[in-house]
Design an enzyme around this catalytic site. Structure first.
Site, PDB file in Angstrom:
ATOM      1  N   HIS A  32       6.627   4.272   2.102  1.00  0.00           N
ATOM      2  CA  HIS A  32       7.057   3.431   3.221  1.00  0.00           C
ATOM      3  C   HIS A  32       5.925   2.445   3.422  1.00  0.00           C
ATOM      4  O   HIS A  32       4.793   2.853   3.724  1.00  0.00           O
ATOM      5  CB  HIS A  32       7.284   4.303   4.464  1.00  0.00           C
ATOM      6  CG  HIS A  32       7.746   3.567   5.683  1.00  0.00           C
ATOM      7  ND1 HIS A  32       8.245   4.197   6.787  1.00  0.00           N
ATOM      8  CD2 HIS A  32       7.791   2.246   5.984  1.00  0.00           C
ATOM      9  CE1 HIS A  32       8.584   3.301   7.714  1.00  0.00           C
ATOM     10  NE2 HIS A  32       8.312   2.113   7.258  1.00  0.00           N
ATOM     11  N   HIS A  59      -2.870  -0.763   6.591  1.00  0.00           N
ATOM     12  CA  HIS A  59      -4.018  -0.096   7.210  1.00  0.00           C
ATOM     13  C   HIS A  59      -4.804  -1.137   7.985  1.00  0.00           C
ATOM     14  O   HIS A  59      -5.145  -2.193   7.449  1.00  0.00           O
ATOM     15  CB  HIS A  59      -4.924   0.518   6.144  1.00  0.00           C
ATOM     16  CG  HIS A  59      -4.364   1.734   5.494  1.00  0.00           C
ATOM     17  ND1 HIS A  59      -4.621   3.017   5.932  1.00  0.00           N
ATOM     18  CD2 HIS A  59      -3.548   1.872   4.421  1.00  0.00           C
ATOM     19  CE1 HIS A  59      -3.989   3.889   5.167  1.00  0.00           C
ATOM     20  NE2 HIS A  59      -3.332   3.224   4.243  1.00  0.00           N
ATOM     21  N   GLN A  91      -1.615  -0.731   0.276  1.00  0.00           N
ATOM     22  CA  GLN A  91      -1.569  -0.110  -1.050  1.00  0.00           C
ATOM     23  C   GLN A  91      -0.101  -0.155  -1.471  1.00  0.00           C
ATOM     24  O   GLN A  91       0.672   0.751  -1.166  1.00  0.00           O
ATOM     25  CB  GLN A  91      -2.094   1.326  -0.976  1.00  0.00           C
ATOM     26  CG  GLN A  91      -3.568   1.392  -0.554  1.00  0.00           C
ATOM     27  CD  GLN A  91      -4.032   2.818  -0.238  1.00  0.00           C
ATOM     28  OE1 GLN A  91      -3.444   3.510   0.568  1.00  0.00           O
ATOM     29  NE2 GLN A  91      -5.108   3.237  -0.878  1.00  0.00           N
ATOM     30  N   GLY A 104      -2.374   3.066  -5.150  1.00  0.00           N
ATOM     31  CA  GLY A 104      -2.833   4.183  -4.335  1.00  0.00           C
ATOM     32  C   GLY A 104      -1.856   4.623  -3.250  1.00  0.00           C
ATOM     33  O   GLY A 104      -2.176   5.468  -2.429  1.00  0.00           O
ATOM     34  N   GLN A 105      -0.653   4.040  -3.252  1.00  0.00           N
ATOM     35  CA  GLN A 105       0.309   4.413  -2.220  1.00  0.00           C
ATOM     36  C   GLN A 105       0.775   5.854  -2.422  1.00  0.00           C
ATOM     37  O   GLN A 105       1.125   6.247  -3.538  1.00  0.00           O
ATOM     38  CB  GLN A 105       1.522   3.492  -2.267  1.00  0.00           C
ATOM     39  CG  GLN A 105       2.565   3.759  -1.184  1.00  0.00           C
ATOM     40  CD  GLN A 105       3.858   2.948  -1.384  1.00  0.00           C
ATOM     41  OE1 GLN A 105       4.329   2.780  -2.501  1.00  0.00           O
ATOM     42  NE2 GLN A 105       4.429   2.452  -0.294  1.00  0.00           N
ATOM     43  N   THR A 106       0.748   6.645  -1.354  1.00  0.00           N
ATOM     44  CA  THR A 106       1.188   8.035  -1.461  1.00  0.00           C
ATOM     45  C   THR A 106       2.459   8.298  -0.665  1.00  0.00           C
ATOM     46  O   THR A 106       3.163   9.253  -0.929  1.00  0.00           O
ATOM     47  CB  THR A 106       0.089   8.993  -0.973  1.00  0.00           C
ATOM     48  OG1 THR A 106      -0.353   8.568   0.321  1.00  0.00           O
ATOM     49  CG2 THR A 106      -1.096   8.979  -1.926  1.00  0.00           C
ATOM     50  N   VAL A 107       2.731   7.471   0.312  1.00  0.00           N
ATOM     51  CA  VAL A 107       3.963   7.612   1.092  1.00  0.00           C
ATOM     52  C   VAL A 107       4.797   6.363   0.855  1.00  0.00           C
ATOM     53  O   VAL A 107       4.316   5.249   1.020  1.00  0.00           O
ATOM     54  CB  VAL A 107       3.659   7.758   2.603  1.00  0.00           C
ATOM     55  CG1 VAL A 107       4.939   7.674   3.422  1.00  0.00           C
ATOM     56  CG2 VAL A 107       2.944   9.069   2.860  1.00  0.00           C
ATOM     57  N   HIS A 120       3.098   0.296   4.550  1.00  0.00           N
ATOM     58  CA  HIS A 120       2.271   0.344   5.751  1.00  0.00           C
ATOM     59  C   HIS A 120       0.975  -0.422   5.535  1.00  0.00           C
ATOM     60  O   HIS A 120       0.412  -0.422   4.441  1.00  0.00           O
ATOM     61  CB  HIS A 120       1.981   1.788   6.195  1.00  0.00           C
ATOM     62  CG  HIS A 120       1.468   2.696   5.132  1.00  0.00           C
ATOM     63  ND1 HIS A 120       2.291   3.297   4.212  1.00  0.00           N
ATOM     64  CD2 HIS A 120       0.217   3.113   4.835  1.00  0.00           C
ATOM     65  CE1 HIS A 120       1.554   4.055   3.388  1.00  0.00           C
ATOM     66  NE2 HIS A 120       0.305   3.966   3.737  1.00  0.00           N
TER      67      HIS A 120
END
Lengths: 122, 122
Positions: free
Chosen positions: B67, B71, B56, B62-65, B69
């Site tokens: 950094h 999935h 994301q 939809g990225q919430t953090v 990453h």
């Protein structure tokens, strides 16, 4: 035929393997370095502000064509009412696939010409 | 806290960049070679038959953090009533995130010990 929208680009390894695990490390590197470059181009070209990258790696992940491919889709606020509708569209689009919905060779060639310019600038 | 289920593993680059485009080519290669290895391990360990890989990349995806990453989620027939509910779960899980839902340090350490063995076998 497997793309979600004109802005969804598929990036595939040259060697037609079925699963991501079948790629050698060099192919993995090449695939995602390419996906990164393609992402930059389509985000800019389609005026996106984010990107969704995904691999449906295997049938139970929704893969319908047995050749590894990375979906690269530019995103912007409000493009899907819920963020994850994008994936539902991906799945439905694959299921509804039929030749009458495919773009013509001419349409795809024209699009490729437009996008190609971005890569030549680098 | 950001994983969907015990079987969802996040793979991050060491350098904490926000967007996938911020990674240099070597980091991109390292990230996805690692994701490939992790995918093989979790698919085997959780008795999956496919894998979902997704990034994301940015807030509108939809990225919430902030950094990057990846999935890595093992999949099998029937795990989600619709294939793409997996992404809805991803999004909802991120939104509902709160410390009381986090696994303890002990639980995570125990899980890491189990998974570590697979990598040592190689």
């Amino acid at each position: 035929a497997l793309t979600l929208a004109p802005s969804d680009v598929l990036v595939c390894p040259l060697r037609p393997v079925e699963r991501f695990r079948d790629l050698c490390p060099e192919e993995v590197a090449d695939l995602f370095r390419t996906a990164q470059r393609v992402g930059n181009v389509v985000e800019k070209h389609f005026c996106g502000t984010s990107l969704t990258f995904s691999i449906q790696d295997g049938p139970e992940a929704g893969q319908t064509v047995k050749h590894v491919h990375v979906h690269v889709l530019p995103r912007r606020a409000g493009d899907f009412s819920r963020n994850d509708d994008v994936y539902e569209e991906l799945q439905r689009h694959d299921k509804d696939d039929s030749p009458d919905k495919w773009r013509t060779e001419e349409e795809m060639a024209a699009e490729a010409e437009i996008l190609k310019k971005y890569f030549q600038e680098n």
